[in-house]
Design a protein around this motif. Structure first.
Motif, PDB file in Angstrom:
ATOM      1  N   TYR A  46      38.476  39.734   8.703  1.00  0.00           N
ATOM      2  CA  TYR A  46      38.613  39.790  10.150  1.00  0.00           C
ATOM      3  C   TYR A  46      37.936  38.586  10.803  1.00  0.00           C
ATOM      4  O   TYR A  46      38.481  37.998  11.743  1.00  0.00           O
ATOM      5  CB  TYR A  46      38.014  41.090  10.696  1.00  0.00           C
ATOM      6  CG  TYR A  46      38.225  41.260  12.171  1.00  0.00           C
ATOM      7  CD1 TYR A  46      39.459  41.650  12.672  1.00  0.00           C
ATOM      8  CD2 TYR A  46      37.197  41.004  13.073  1.00  0.00           C
ATOM      9  CE1 TYR A  46      39.668  41.789  14.033  1.00  0.00           C
ATOM     10  CE2 TYR A  46      37.393  41.147  14.437  1.00  0.00           C
ATOM     11  CZ  TYR A  46      38.628  41.541  14.906  1.00  0.00           C
ATOM     12  OH  TYR A  46      38.833  41.664  16.248  1.00  0.00           O
ATOM     13  N   ARG A  47      36.753  38.199  10.310  1.00  0.00           N
ATOM     14  CA  ARG A  47      36.085  37.006  10.846  1.00  0.00           C
ATOM     15  C   ARG A  47      36.932  35.769  10.605  1.00  0.00           C
ATOM     16  O   ARG A  47      37.061  34.902  11.480  1.00  0.00           O
ATOM     17  CB  ARG A  47      34.714  36.825  10.179  1.00  0.00           C
ATOM     18  CG  ARG A  47      33.609  37.591  10.845  1.00  0.00           C
ATOM     19  CD  ARG A  47      32.249  37.130  10.341  1.00  0.00           C
ATOM     20  NE  ARG A  47      32.125  37.169   8.900  1.00  0.00           N
ATOM     21  CZ  ARG A  47      31.637  38.196   8.212  1.00  0.00           C
ATOM     22  NH1 ARG A  47      31.206  39.262   8.829  1.00  0.00           N
ATOM     23  NH2 ARG A  47      31.563  38.148   6.898  1.00  0.00           N
ATOM     24  N   GLU A  48      37.518  35.667   9.436  1.00  0.00           N
ATOM     25  CA  GLU A  48      38.363  34.514   9.120  1.00  0.00           C
ATOM     26  C   GLU A  48      39.596  34.486  10.024  1.00  0.00           C
ATOM     27  O   GLU A  48      39.964  33.439  10.551  1.00  0.00           O
ATOM     28  CB  GLU A  48      38.774  34.574   7.644  1.00  0.00           C
ATOM     29  CG  GLU A  48      39.462  33.340   7.154  1.00  0.00           C
ATOM     30  CD  GLU A  48      39.764  33.390   5.668  1.00  0.00           C
ATOM     31  OE1 GLU A  48      40.172  32.353   5.136  1.00  0.00           O
ATOM     32  OE2 GLU A  48      39.588  34.456   5.051  1.00  0.00           O
ATOM     33  N   MET A  49      40.207  35.662  10.234  1.00  0.00           N
ATOM     34  CA  MET A  49      41.370  35.727  11.110  1.00  0.00           C
ATOM     35  C   MET A  49      40.991  35.353  12.547  1.00  0.00           C
ATOM     36  O   MET A  49      41.729  34.640  13.226  1.00  0.00           O
ATOM     37  CB  MET A  49      41.974  37.133  11.097  1.00  0.00           C
ATOM     38  CG  MET A  49      43.241  37.239  11.929  1.00  0.00           C
ATOM     39  SD  MET A  49      43.789  38.906  12.215  1.00  0.00           S
ATOM     40  CE  MET A  49      42.563  39.495  13.367  1.00  0.00           C
ATOM     41  N   SER A  50      39.831  35.801  13.000  1.00  0.00           N
ATOM     42  CA  SER A  50      39.381  35.462  14.352  1.00  0.00           C
ATOM     43  C   SER A  50      39.181  33.965  14.505  1.00  0.00           C
ATOM     44  O   SER A  50      39.540  33.386  15.539  1.00  0.00           O
ATOM     45  CB  SER A  50      38.073  36.191  14.672  1.00  0.00           C
ATOM     46  OG  SER A  50      38.287  37.582  14.716  1.00  0.00           O
ATOM     47  N   PHE A  52      40.757  31.665  12.826  1.00  0.00           N
ATOM     48  CA  PHE A  52      42.096  31.076  12.851  1.00  0.00           C
ATOM     49  C   PHE A  52      42.759  31.281  14.211  1.00  0.00           C
ATOM     50  O   PHE A  52      43.457  30.391  14.710  1.00  0.00           O
ATOM     51  CB  PHE A  52      42.980  31.655  11.756  1.00  0.00           C
ATOM     52  CG  PHE A  52      42.637  31.188  10.370  1.00  0.00           C
ATOM     53  CD1 PHE A  52      42.146  29.913  10.141  1.00  0.00           C
ATOM     54  CD2 PHE A  52      42.791  32.034   9.282  1.00  0.00           C
ATOM     55  CE1 PHE A  52      41.833  29.475   8.873  1.00  0.00           C
ATOM     56  CE2 PHE A  52      42.479  31.607   8.002  1.00  0.00           C
ATOM     57  CZ  PHE A  52      42.003  30.334   7.802  1.00  0.00           C
ATOM     58  N   MET A  53      42.540  32.429  14.828  1.00  0.00           N
ATOM     59  CA  MET A  53      43.115  32.690  16.147  1.00  0.00           C
ATOM     60  C   MET A  53      42.495  31.762  17.194  1.00  0.00           C
ATOM     61  O   MET A  53      43.207  31.258  18.070  1.00  0.00           O
ATOM     62  CB  MET A  53      42.886  34.152  16.550  1.00  0.00           C
ATOM     63  CG  MET A  53      43.582  35.159  15.646  1.00  0.00           C
ATOM     64  SD  MET A  53      45.352  35.091  15.758  1.00  0.00           S
ATOM     65  CE  MET A  53      45.598  36.236  17.067  1.00  0.00           C
ATOM     66  N   ARG A  54      41.171  31.549  17.116  1.00  0.00           N
ATOM     67  CA  ARG A  54      40.528  30.606  18.046  1.00  0.00           C
ATOM     68  C   ARG A  54      41.081  29.198  17.838  1.00  0.00           C
ATOM     69  O   ARG A  54      41.353  28.478  18.804  1.00  0.00           O
ATOM     70  CB  ARG A  54      39.013  30.608  17.833  1.00  0.00           C
ATOM     71  CG  ARG A  54      38.296  31.719  18.552  1.00  0.00           C
ATOM     72  CD  ARG A  54      36.794  31.505  18.537  1.00  0.00           C
ATOM     73  NE  ARG A  54      36.231  31.439  17.208  1.00  0.00           N
ATOM     74  CZ  ARG A  54      35.857  32.488  16.481  1.00  0.00           C
ATOM     75  NH1 ARG A  54      35.959  33.701  16.990  1.00  0.00           N
ATOM     76  NH2 ARG A  54      35.357  32.343  15.274  1.00  0.00           N
ATOM     77  N   LEU A  59      44.502  24.724  19.605  1.00  0.00           N
ATOM     78  CA  LEU A  59      45.633  23.827  19.354  1.00  0.00           C
ATOM     79  C   LEU A  59      46.738  24.018  20.394  1.00  0.00           C
ATOM     80  O   LEU A  59      47.375  23.045  20.816  1.00  0.00           O
ATOM     81  CB  LEU A  59      46.179  24.050  17.946  1.00  0.00           C
ATOM     82  CG  LEU A  59      45.283  23.564  16.811  1.00  0.00           C
ATOM     83  CD1 LEU A  59      45.852  23.983  15.461  1.00  0.00           C
ATOM     84  CD2 LEU A  59      45.089  22.064  16.864  1.00  0.00           C
ATOM     85  N   ASN A  60      46.973  25.262  20.828  1.00  0.00           N
ATOM     86  CA  ASN A  60      47.978  25.502  21.879  1.00  0.00           C
ATOM     87  C   ASN A  60      47.558  24.853  23.187  1.00  0.00           C
ATOM     88  O   ASN A  60      48.400  24.284  23.903  1.00  0.00           O
ATOM     89  CB  ASN A  60      48.199  27.001  22.078  1.00  0.00           C
ATOM     90  CG  ASN A  60      49.125  27.587  21.031  1.00  0.00           C
ATOM     91  OD1 ASN A  60      49.923  26.879  20.433  1.00  0.00           O
ATOM     92  ND2 ASN A  60      49.007  28.883  20.801  1.00  0.00           N
TER      93      ASN A  60
END
Length: 110
Positions: A46-50, A52-54, A59-60
């Motif tokens: 979950y920390r890794e996914m968070s 990646f989401m940040r 990037l967006n």
């Protein structure tokens, strides 16, 4: 007096029950350790996914800024092209260019 009949459990049966309890206790302990491991893995993922989401959001945002910059530069070129073609504007040659300088005041010298 009444005589009580006490059934004695054979030692072999006691030993089998003890072994069964020990095996069940070991299985419960292993199950608990697996639950702890799964929770640890979930939190790590979950920390890794968070993160990646940040990174995706950053990037967006950068992509949006780059698109705005591209549109700005594209508009500048389009304005120049339209000025030349539709309004017949041109850059004057150096002989037709006059430079005007403003007189300096005493406040500017300070």
């Amino acid at each position: 007096m009444k005589t009580e009949v006490v059934e004695k459990i054979p030692t072999k049966l006691k030993f089998k029950k003890l072994i069964a309890y020990v095996i069940l206790l070991v299985l419960v302990f292993i199950s608990a350790m697996m639950v702890v491991f799964q929770v640890f893995e979930y939190r790590h993922d979950y920390r890794e996914m968070s993160s990646f989401m940040r990174e995706r959001d950053d990037l967006n945002a950068e992509w949006g800024r780059l698109l705005i910059e591209q549109q700005t530069f594209g508009a500048t070129a389009q304005i120049g092209t339209r000025a030349v073609t539709q309004l017949r504007m041109y850059s004057p040659p150096a002989a037709q260019t006059v430079v005007i300088s403003l007189p300096t005041t005493s406040e500017d010298k300070k």
